[in-house]
Design an enzyme around this catalytic site. Structure first.
Site, mmCIF file in Angstrom:
data_model
loop_
_atom_site.group_PDB
_atom_site.id
_atom_site.type_symbol
_atom_site.label_atom_id
_atom_site.label_comp_id
_atom_site.label_asym_id
_atom_site.label_seq_id
_atom_site.Cartn_x
_atom_site.Cartn_y
_atom_site.Cartn_z
ATOM 1 N N GLU A 1 0.748 -1.174 -0.106
ATOM 2 C CA GLU A 1 0.070 0.014 0.024
ATOM 3 C C GLU A 1 0.933 1.212 0.051
ATOM 4 O OE1 GLU A 1 -2.001 -0.552 4.173
ATOM 5 O OE2 GLU A 1 -2.040 1.579 3.791
ATOM 6 N N HIS B 1 -3.930 -9.068 11.735
ATOM 7 C CA HIS B 1 -3.079 -7.811 11.127
ATOM 8 C C HIS B 1 -2.849 -6.988 12.582
ATOM 9 C CE1 HIS B 1 -2.018 -4.256 9.304
ATOM 10 N NE2 HIS B 1 -2.996 -3.587 9.642
ATOM 11 N N CYS C 1 -3.834 -2.752 3.927
ATOM 12 C CA CYS C 1 -3.021 -3.948 4.420
ATOM 13 C C CYS C 1 -3.501 -4.894 3.907
ATOM 14 C CB CYS C 1 -3.067 -3.572 6.054
ATOM 15 S SG CYS C 1 -2.494 -2.041 6.448
#
Ligand code: CAA
Length: 397
Positions: free
Chosen positions: A87, A241, A119
């Protein structure tokens, strides 16, 4: 109907390696500038350090460094595809993976493409890779996630920066992790974090991003379950994440509560703690973060053979995906655990003044023609920009 179908081969992660920036800053340095207790970052965010790239490192050099040992070990004869997830792309058109393709000397009969959804995109890449390999089990796919996380200086988000890359070889009969077929997905248009074309740093609504993350994880889990995914109680470890490691702990407690799990807070936290060791010291590596969580877990002391790991991948904006995998017997022989731990310690410690100088310097790197100073000890370097063309070379050149 075809009645001669044979059962599909196991498909999953056959090799995994990572790279990060050459420098690290202790978050106590930032706490000093912000006038807060270091505990706000060490405990409140669950972060102790952030990686900071050297002047001649970026997402391409980290990606190539992560992928190099995989190509060294497996060669590239069976490789047909490179999927580059990021990203913090360095070009609006050309895939960063094409530079990596040259640096690693990959064959021309390989497709290369870049994927973007905050992400999340490395997880899309992993699923696409698994589908390609299922179609032709002779082929392998290299998935690379590489990011430099940047927020506005002196903002609350600044302590959640970081930098890192993870490369994974996806193959049939994988040595490390067999992917299960059920996946759960969730998409909602939400402005929690984004980066307009005119901005080098992400814009973020911090509090909204936390609730959007939790909603998305809940939605992805529900979809995973409705498509035959394992029950919460059948999962041994959860890789989330990790924009900061406390986020994984918060999200896991939130998911458990929403499902009415009877696990205690200590039991829940114990499912996450072994996944946080690398992210705590690297900071947010955006697309790579959930796979750094996997690597930290695999490199840990526990024998994970036969255990089920669930993955909760989140990308602001927002897309989330939940999927799971089973750790393969003998997986440890495919790891590089000692080298991974040593890589974190080998980074140069920088103070706040040097860190600020590196950030300022990086921001101007591709605006004007420039030669980058020789700093990195990694195998590949970003040599500078000539006529808007980024120059990459082996560090030994
Ligand atoms: N000792 C211990 N803990 C302390 C403390 C102290 N002295 N002082 C504060 N804390 C605790 C706070 O209580 C808080 O913990 P809880 O949330 O558990 O209550 C924690 O430290 C953080 O404090 P604040 O909420 O006051 O922090 P902040 O407002 O300064 O910023 C942030 C936190 C919103 C996460 C900010 O860093 C940010 O915007 N980061 C970027 C966005 C982000 O990472 N979002 C995560 C979800 S989005 C995503 O995952 C995609 C992505 O990669 C960006």
């Amino acid at each position: 109907m075809n009645t001669n179908q044979t059962s599909s081969p196991a498909v999953g992660i056959d090799d995994i390696a990572f790279a990060t920036g050459a420098n690290r800053i202790d978050l106590a340095e930032l706490a000093g500038r912000f006038g807060v207790e270091p505990a706000k970052y060490y405990v409140g965010l669950g972060q102790s350090e952030m990686s900071v790239p050297a002047a001649d490192e970026d997402i391409v050099t980290m990606a190539a460094a992560a992928a190099a040992p995989i190509i060294e070990r497996h060669g590239s004869d069976r490789l047909r595809t490179v999927l580059f997830a990021t990203e913090s792309g360095i070009d609006q058109s050309k895939s960063a993976g094409v530079y990596v393709h040259r640096l690693l000397g990959l064959p021309q009969a390989v497709r290369v493409v870049e994927l973007k959804q905050a992400c999340y995109s490395a997880t899309a890449a992993l699923q696409f890779a698994a589908a390609l390999v299922a179609r032709n089990p002779e082929e392998t796919v290299l998935v690379i996630a590489s990011d430099v996380a940047r927020y506005e200086l002196h903002s609350n988000a600044e302590p959640t920066q970081g930098a890192g890359a993870v490369a994974m070889l996806v193959a049939a009969d994988p040595a490390i992790l067999e992917l299960e077929t059920a996946t759960g997905v969730y998409t909602q248009d939400v402005m929690d974090f984004w980066r307009p074309n005119h901005s080098a740093t992400a814009i973020v609504d911090g509090k909204l991003s936390i609730s959007a993350y939790q909603d998305a994880i809940e939605g992805a889990w529900a979809d995973y379950r409705s498509r035959g995914g394992a029950d919460f109680s059948e999962v041994d470890h959860f890789c989330y994440h990790q924009p900061f490691t406390k986020m994984a702990i918060k999200a896991h407690r939130h998911l458990a509560k929403s499902l009415g799990s009877e696990r205690t807070q200590e039991e829940l936290d114990a499912q996450i703690e072994p996944t946080t060791g690398y992210n705590r010291r690297i900071g947010n590596s955006y697309t790579a973060s959930v796979y750094l969580a996997l690597l930290a877990l695999l490199d840990g002391d526990d024998d994970l053979t036969g255990r089920r790991i669930a993955f909760l991948s989140y990308g602001s904006g927002a897309v989330a995906e939940c999927f799971s995998g089973i750790v393969r017997p003998g997986y440890r022989s495919a790891l590089r655990s000692d080298a991974n731990r040593a890589r974190l310690d080998a980074r140069t410690v920088v103070d706040d003044a040097r860190y600020l100088q590196l950030l300022e310097d990086a921001a101007s790197a591709d605006v004007h023609d420039s030669d980058r100073p020789r700093e990195t000890g990694a195998p590949f370097r970003f040599a500078g920009v000539v006529g808007d063309r980024r120059q990459y070379e082996p560090t030994s050149a």
